[in-house]
Write an enzyme that holds these catalytic residues in place. Structure first.
Site, PDB file in Angstrom:
ATOM      1  N   ALA A  63      15.892  -8.734  -1.908  1.00 35.03           N
ATOM      2  CA  ALA A  63      15.434  -8.254  -3.217  1.00 35.03           C
ATOM      3  C   ALA A  63      16.327  -7.122  -3.727  1.00 35.03           C
ATOM      4  O   ALA A  63      16.647  -7.070  -4.916  1.00 35.03           O
ATOM      5  CB  ALA A  63      13.979  -7.780  -3.097  1.00 35.03           C
ATOM      6  N   HIS A 119      -4.206  -4.098  -2.865  1.00 36.23           N
ATOM      7  CA  HIS A 119      -4.661  -3.844  -1.494  1.00 36.23           C
ATOM      8  C   HIS A 119      -4.856  -2.368  -1.182  1.00 36.23           C
ATOM      9  O   HIS A 119      -4.876  -1.980  -0.015  1.00 36.23           O
ATOM     10  CB  HIS A 119      -3.692  -4.486  -0.494  1.00 36.23           C
ATOM     11  CG  HIS A 119      -3.714  -5.995  -0.554  1.00 36.23           C
ATOM     12  ND1 HIS A 119      -2.754  -6.790   0.020  1.00 36.23           N
ATOM     13  CD2 HIS A 119      -4.601  -6.849  -1.133  1.00 36.23           C
ATOM     14  CE1 HIS A 119      -3.041  -8.066  -0.208  1.00 36.23           C
ATOM     15  NE2 HIS A 119      -4.147  -8.130  -0.913  1.00 36.23           N
ATOM     16  N   VAL A 130       0.836  -1.200   0.000  1.00 32.23           N
ATOM     17  CA  VAL A 130       0.000   0.000   0.000  1.00 32.23           C
ATOM     18  C   VAL A 130       0.873   1.252   0.000  1.00 32.23           C
ATOM     19  O   VAL A 130       0.373   2.363   0.026  1.00 32.23           O
ATOM     20  CB  VAL A 130      -0.969  -0.005   1.208  1.00 32.23           C
ATOM     21  CG1 VAL A 130      -1.960  -1.164   1.085  1.00 32.23           C
ATOM     22  CG2 VAL A 130      -0.212  -0.092   2.537  1.00 32.23           C
TER      23      VAL A 130
END
Ligand code: NAD
Ligand code: ZN
Length: 248
Positions: free
Chosen positions: A233, A121, A105
């Site tokens: 990541a 979301h 979000v």
């Protein structure tokens, strides 16, 4: 257990794909300093996210819920996209990544330059009236908590999807279309336990697509991953991008 392949194999799979999509979760923003729900959230550690991110919790104590969101909003505004967000934006610029489906979000994908973002979301930087649907963009936490609707006087709530709530129709529709087009998916930093988002990699796999996962640990997606890259990541994605740049 999936086979842990070398990054060369992952790059080859990406370059072989014709319609690569990505599914990201809270883990991709962790290196930007935004805690995941399962990480250590300091102050708010005594609450379970399920007990804060729900319509019941908001009904019972809107001020407490807004205090939690105000804390998260401040953190997001002060954070910056990390090399993982930037790498996904580059992959899209190169024409390789076709759509980015996120459970986050925060606004770090936009700020990194990604364009085709599907926010499953919702968006923490938008407040929405619980009664008339009025929406307001937030560039800071609301001054008065809980904030009220300037149009009808009812409560404003964060424009995010809470536990037990349906997903926004338009985003869900777009996610389904891209999921069915995909012949490969990059799953990054998600535990894969929140549905229906967690079903997306399974659908790609059932349709014969390749599942590539990047995560610091195993998730609910790992059992069906063709390639599982264990790592952060923000470290793994730039390496993949470098290898791709060398091959093009
Ligand atoms: P999650 O908290 O359930 O799982 C996070 C995953 O990220 C874990 O599998 C963890 O191993 C992995 N991870 C952590 N750090 C990583 C890193 N540096 N590199 C790669 N992987 C890393 O998150 P979720 O699956 O997104 O589901 C939780 C729900 O919480 C979502 O619905 C989301 O909307 C919400 N949420 C959003 C944010 C945000 O917008 N940044 C933050 C917290 C929670
Ligand atoms: Zn209103």
């Amino acid at each position: 257990m999936p086979i842990v392949e070398t990054l060369e194999d992952v790059v080859e799979a990406i370059l072989k794909s014709r319609y690569l999509i990505s599914l990201t979760g809270a883990g991709i923003s962790a290196e930007s300093g935004i805690p995941t729900f399962r990480g250590r959230d300091g102050l708010w550690r005594k609450y379970r996210p399920e007990d804060l991110a729900s319509p019941e919790a908001f009904r019972n104590n809107p001020k407490l819920i807004w205090e939690w969101y105000s804390w998260r909003i401040s953190m997001i505004i002060n954070a910056s996209p990390n090399p993982a967000h930037v790498s996904l934006a580059r992959l899209e610029d190169m024409g390789i990544l076709k759509a980015l489906i996120t459970q986050n979000v925060d606004n770090l994908h936009e700020r990194a330059g990604s364009k085709n973002i599907i926010k499953l979301h919702g968006d923490i930087l938008t407040a929405r009236c619980i009664s008339c649907g009025y929406k307001k963009r937030l560039d800071a936490p609301p001054e008065e908590l809980p904030p009220k609707c300037p149009s009808c006087g009812e409560l404003l709530r964060p424009d995010v999807v809470w536990f037990g709530e349906p997903l926004p129709t338009e985003a869900l529709g777009a996610a389904i279309i891209h999921t069915h087009r995909a012949d490969a998916i990059l799953v990054i930093g998600t535990s894969g336990v929140v549905y229906p988002a967690g079903a997306i990699p399974y659908t790609v796999r059932e349709n014969g697509g390749v599942v590539i996962e990047i995560n610091i640990g195993e998730s609910a997606i790992t059992p069906i991953a063709d390639y599982f890259v264990r790592g952060k990541a923000g470290e793994v994605l730039p390496k993949i991008l470098d290898l791709i740049a060398k091959k093009l």
